[in-house]
Design an enzyme around this catalytic site. Structure first.
Site, mmCIF file in Angstrom:
data_model
loop_
_atom_site.group_PDB
_atom_site.id
_atom_site.type_symbol
_atom_site.label_atom_id
_atom_site.label_comp_id
_atom_site.label_asym_id
_atom_site.label_seq_id
_atom_site.Cartn_x
_atom_site.Cartn_y
_atom_site.Cartn_z
ATOM 1 N N PHE A 53 -12.962 -3.041 -75.390
ATOM 2 C CA PHE A 53 -12.649 -3.681 -73.788
ATOM 3 C C PHE A 53 -14.195 -3.676 -72.936
ATOM 4 O O PHE A 53 -14.477 -4.355 -72.108
ATOM 5 C CB PHE A 53 -11.668 -2.952 -72.877
ATOM 6 C CG PHE A 53 -10.037 -3.252 -73.290
ATOM 7 C CD1 PHE A 53 -9.948 -4.677 -73.560
ATOM 8 C CD2 PHE A 53 -9.523 -2.632 -73.967
ATOM 9 C CE1 PHE A 53 -8.362 -5.134 -73.478
ATOM 10 C CE2 PHE A 53 -8.548 -2.790 -74.646
ATOM 11 C CZ PHE A 53 -7.699 -4.300 -73.941
ATOM 12 N N ALA A 112 -22.676 9.556 -73.193
ATOM 13 C CA ALA A 112 -22.992 8.575 -72.133
ATOM 14 C C ALA A 112 -22.173 10.614 -71.233
ATOM 15 O O ALA A 112 -22.822 9.794 -70.548
ATOM 16 C CB ALA A 112 -21.948 7.545 -71.951
ATOM 17 N N TYR A 236 2.091 8.200 -78.319
ATOM 18 C CA TYR A 236 1.092 7.752 -77.055
ATOM 19 C C TYR A 236 1.657 8.683 -75.760
ATOM 20 O O TYR A 236 0.274 9.098 -75.111
ATOM 21 C CB TYR A 236 1.426 5.977 -77.174
ATOM 22 C CG TYR A 236 -0.409 5.709 -76.300
ATOM 23 C CD1 TYR A 236 -1.415 5.936 -77.001
ATOM 24 C CD2 TYR A 236 -1.046 6.115 -74.696
ATOM 25 C CE1 TYR A 236 -2.710 5.786 -76.676
ATOM 26 C CE2 TYR A 236 -2.226 5.807 -74.629
ATOM 27 C CZ TYR A 236 -2.890 5.575 -75.523
ATOM 28 O OH TYR A 236 -4.012 4.975 -74.272
ATOM 29 N N LYS A 245 -4.632 10.776 -70.249
ATOM 30 C CA LYS A 245 -4.624 9.226 -69.499
ATOM 31 C C LYS A 245 -3.967 9.922 -68.400
ATOM 32 O O LYS A 245 -3.872 8.891 -67.276
ATOM 33 C CB LYS A 245 -3.649 8.139 -69.855
ATOM 34 C CG LYS A 245 -4.309 7.784 -71.356
ATOM 35 C CD LYS A 245 -5.735 6.882 -70.904
ATOM 36 C CE LYS A 245 -6.255 5.873 -72.220
ATOM 37 N NZ LYS A 245 -8.488 5.912 -71.414
ATOM 38 N N VAL A 275 -6.296 -4.335 -81.271
ATOM 39 C CA VAL A 275 -6.747 -3.569 -81.998
ATOM 40 C C VAL A 275 -8.258 -4.023 -81.762
ATOM 41 O O VAL A 275 -9.358 -4.442 -81.749
ATOM 42 C CB VAL A 275 -6.768 -5.197 -83.463
ATOM 43 C CG1 VAL A 275 -7.798 -4.175 -84.074
ATOM 44 C CG2 VAL A 275 -5.726 -5.432 -83.716
ATOM 45 N N THR A 276 -8.840 -2.903 -81.756
ATOM 46 C CA THR A 276 -10.405 -2.347 -81.124
ATOM 47 C C THR A 276 -10.551 -0.744 -82.231
ATOM 48 O O THR A 276 -9.904 -0.364 -82.811
ATOM 49 C CB THR A 276 -10.260 -1.840 -80.223
ATOM 50 O OG1 THR A 276 -9.603 -0.889 -79.789
ATOM 51 C CG2 THR A 276 -9.935 -2.686 -79.404
HETATM 52 P P1 NAI Z 1 -13.731 1.702 -78.322
HETATM 53 O O1 NAI Z 1 -13.635 1.525 -79.667
HETATM 54 O O2 NAI Z 1 -13.686 0.247 -79.276
HETATM 55 O O3 NAI Z 1 -14.732 1.165 -77.304
HETATM 56 C C1 NAI Z 1 -15.503 2.500 -77.687
HETATM 57 C C2 NAI Z 1 -16.996 2.748 -76.091
HETATM 58 O O4 NAI Z 1 -17.655 3.781 -76.069
HETATM 59 C C3 NAI Z 1 -17.880 1.784 -76.962
HETATM 60 O O5 NAI Z 1 -18.468 1.283 -76.741
HETATM 61 C C4 NAI Z 1 -18.562 3.052 -77.813
HETATM 62 O O6 NAI Z 1 -20.274 3.088 -77.890
HETATM 63 C C5 NAI Z 1 -18.550 4.092 -76.502
HETATM 64 N N1 NAI Z 1 -18.447 5.436 -77.122
HETATM 65 C C6 NAI Z 1 -18.221 6.702 -77.343
HETATM 66 N N2 NAI Z 1 -18.492 7.586 -76.876
HETATM 67 C C7 NAI Z 1 -19.750 7.471 -75.893
HETATM 68 C C8 NAI Z 1 -20.383 8.576 -76.497
HETATM 69 N N3 NAI Z 1 -20.554 9.411 -76.387
HETATM 70 N N4 NAI Z 1 -21.861 7.903 -75.634
HETATM 71 C C9 NAI Z 1 -21.602 6.939 -75.442
HETATM 72 N N5 NAI Z 1 -20.699 5.565 -75.118
HETATM 73 C C10 NAI Z 1 -19.790 6.122 -76.310
HETATM 74 O O7 NAI Z 1 -12.426 1.135 -77.546
HETATM 75 P P2 NAI Z 1 -11.476 0.662 -76.815
HETATM 76 O O8 NAI Z 1 -10.014 0.368 -77.751
HETATM 77 O O9 NAI Z 1 -12.485 -1.058 -76.010
HETATM 78 O O10 NAI Z 1 -11.007 1.531 -75.811
HETATM 79 C C11 NAI Z 1 -11.838 1.346 -73.615
HETATM 80 C C12 NAI Z 1 -11.268 2.080 -73.320
HETATM 81 O O11 NAI Z 1 -9.028 1.200 -73.041
HETATM 82 C C13 NAI Z 1 -10.520 3.535 -73.587
HETATM 83 O O12 NAI Z 1 -10.268 4.140 -71.784
HETATM 84 C C14 NAI Z 1 -9.243 2.803 -74.388
HETATM 85 O O13 NAI Z 1 -8.833 4.689 -74.399
HETATM 86 C C15 NAI Z 1 -8.457 2.071 -73.161
HETATM 87 N N6 NAI Z 1 -7.631 0.964 -73.987
HETATM 88 C C16 NAI Z 1 -7.285 0.718 -74.865
HETATM 89 C C17 NAI Z 1 -6.454 0.238 -75.445
HETATM 90 C C18 NAI Z 1 -6.237 -0.788 -76.678
HETATM 91 O O14 NAI Z 1 -5.104 -1.251 -77.287
HETATM 92 N N7 NAI Z 1 -7.410 -0.732 -77.736
HETATM 93 C C19 NAI Z 1 -4.997 -0.929 -74.688
HETATM 94 C C20 NAI Z 1 -5.256 0.081 -73.390
HETATM 95 C C21 NAI Z 1 -6.446 0.619 -72.612
#
Ligand code: NAI
Length: 398
Positions: A53, A112, A236, A245, A275-276
């Protein structure tokens, strides 16, 4: 070097620079095809900007609204003979596309959660942009070292109270099996998960940015949450991650107080299951997603991260009349199509029926797999994976 996918469980250890660049280009093309976001953000900080995202938020802001963007992420750079991570290549491709379009884009690679990276980010905003008018908080991490105490926390994905018994799928093999996930041993599991994925770090960011004077008047900030269907509640929303959350969502109130004098607003957007790299780590969820994809694609309402983030900006956060629709709990909802009664009823029925034997027919496990490999730049017809590719790709601003 020749780069092929190498997977270990739900992790892909390699990424393809040209494939990831194509993934980014496709997202940019989608946004361009949809047109500009009137009243959209102009100077944007995205924390967690390299995958999922986060990268889609960055693309939607830059190419939908002409925004200057600073992205913060934690990725492994490419080196000779060793491909970088997908998020590294994504960010390299994004910056190049942004430059070609005459858009400011710089990135910071590091933890971060640390004070040091917050300070570096503030210095960069001061130097180049003065202020930002949108802060996207899209971190997903299994661990966090607390910047004030030095304590290292690890999150857990567990139910609370009862063991959770249900079906799950190995999305590589398509084998559906029963799984029992034992509940937490102690309150510590909850506390640790909240420490990693709850709202404290988001609050620290907003405090530091505000104290440094780098937030514009009327600044907005948004973090992402998930609710999902009852069938995944035990793992979840009612599990350890759901507690985190809840904490994240409650932090909007704290941040609104911090931003009061500059009329800033904090939001949580509840997004669709997709899917991520992070979601594939959660048991049971991949089976749910593969059934959900099937139903939503049949109904013509399927979206990926870029469609979600474009809709979030255009139809929720930056509407033409300035109104922002919220649910009863004060959250933005772009999971509205996922949560439609007809969608959920059909998924629940398919869930009961799903077995290894019928999975390929009744689910979109193929779409799941394809999305998973696409995240790492694989499975694109346009790319010749037998050809040599240059693995050493730099991010221009780093
Ligand atoms: P993702 O794993 O694709 O992205 C995570 C991002 O965080 C990446 O850019 C990574 O480099 C960064 N990151 C991780 N640890 C870090 C650190 N210590 N310092 C700096 N950057 C760091 O994950 P996704 O799925 O895009 O998740 C993003 C948000 O969206 C989360 O809060 C997740 O819970 C939420 N979300 C995800 C859903 C899903 O189905 N994938 C659905 C609804 C919400």
């Amino acid at each position: 070097m020749i780069i092929k996918p190498r997977t270990r469980g739900f992790i892909c250890l390699t990424a393809h620079p040209e494939g990831t660049a194509l993934n980014i280009k496709n997202q940019i093309d989608y946004v361009r095809s949809k047109g500009t976001i009137a009243n959209g953000p102009k100077k944007v900080l995205v924390i967690g900007a390299s995958t999922g995202f986060g990268i889609s938020s960055r693309i939607a802001a830059a190419f939908g609204s002409g925004a200057a963007t600073i992205g913060v992420f934690f990725e492994k750079p490419a080196a000779e003979g060793k491909p970088g991570t997908a998020g590294w290549y994504n960010s390299a491709a994004f910056e190049k596309e942004a430059q070609n379009a005459g858009l400011y884009a710089k990135s910071i690679n590091g933890d971060a959660f640390s004070d040091e990276i917050k300070k570096q980010t503030i210095d960069l905003i001061k130097k180049d942009l003065g202020t930002v008018d949108l802060v996207v908080y899209s971190l997903a991490s299994p661990r966090r070292t607390h910047p004030k105490t030095g304590v290292a926390y690890a999150s857990v994905l567990k139910p609370i109270g009862q063991p959770f018994e249900n079906k799950t799928v190995d999305f590589h093999s398509g084998v559906v099996s029963d799984i029992t996930i034992n509940p937490i041993d102690s309150q510590e599991d909850i506390d640790n998960t909240i420490a990693v994925m709850g709202g404290e770090d988001w609050k620290f960011w907003m405090e530091d940015l505000h104290n440094a004077g780098v937030l514009a008047d009327n600044v907005k900030t948004v973090a992402y949450s998930y609710i999902g269907p009852e069938l995944t509640f035990p793992i979840y929303r009612n599990g350890t991650i759901g507690q985190a959350k809840n904490d994240l969502e409650a932090t909007t109130g704290t941040i609104n107080n911090i931003l009061k004098d500059i009329n800033g607003q904090a939001f949580v957007s509840v997004n669709k299951a997709l899917v991520t790299q992070s979601s594939s780590a959660i048991p049971v969820v991949p089976l749910y997603i593969s059934l959900l994809y099937k139903v939503m694609k049949q109904k013509g309402i399927h979206e990926g991260t870029i469609e979600q983030m474009y809709r979030l900006f255009k139809e929720r956060m930056y509407t033409e009349n300035g109104e922002i629709a919220l649910d009863n709990e004060g959250r933005i909802r772009v999971d509205d199509w996922e949560m439609r009664d007809d969608v959920q009823a059909e998924v629940a029925q398919l869930w009961k029926e799903a077995t290894t034997e019928n999975l390929e027919q009744i689910s979109d496990i193929e779409g799941y797999r394809n999305d998973f490999f696409n995240l790492f730049g694989f499975n694109f017809n346009e790319i010749n994976y037998d050809a040599d590719t240059n693995e050493v790709v730099n991010i221009p601003s780093i």
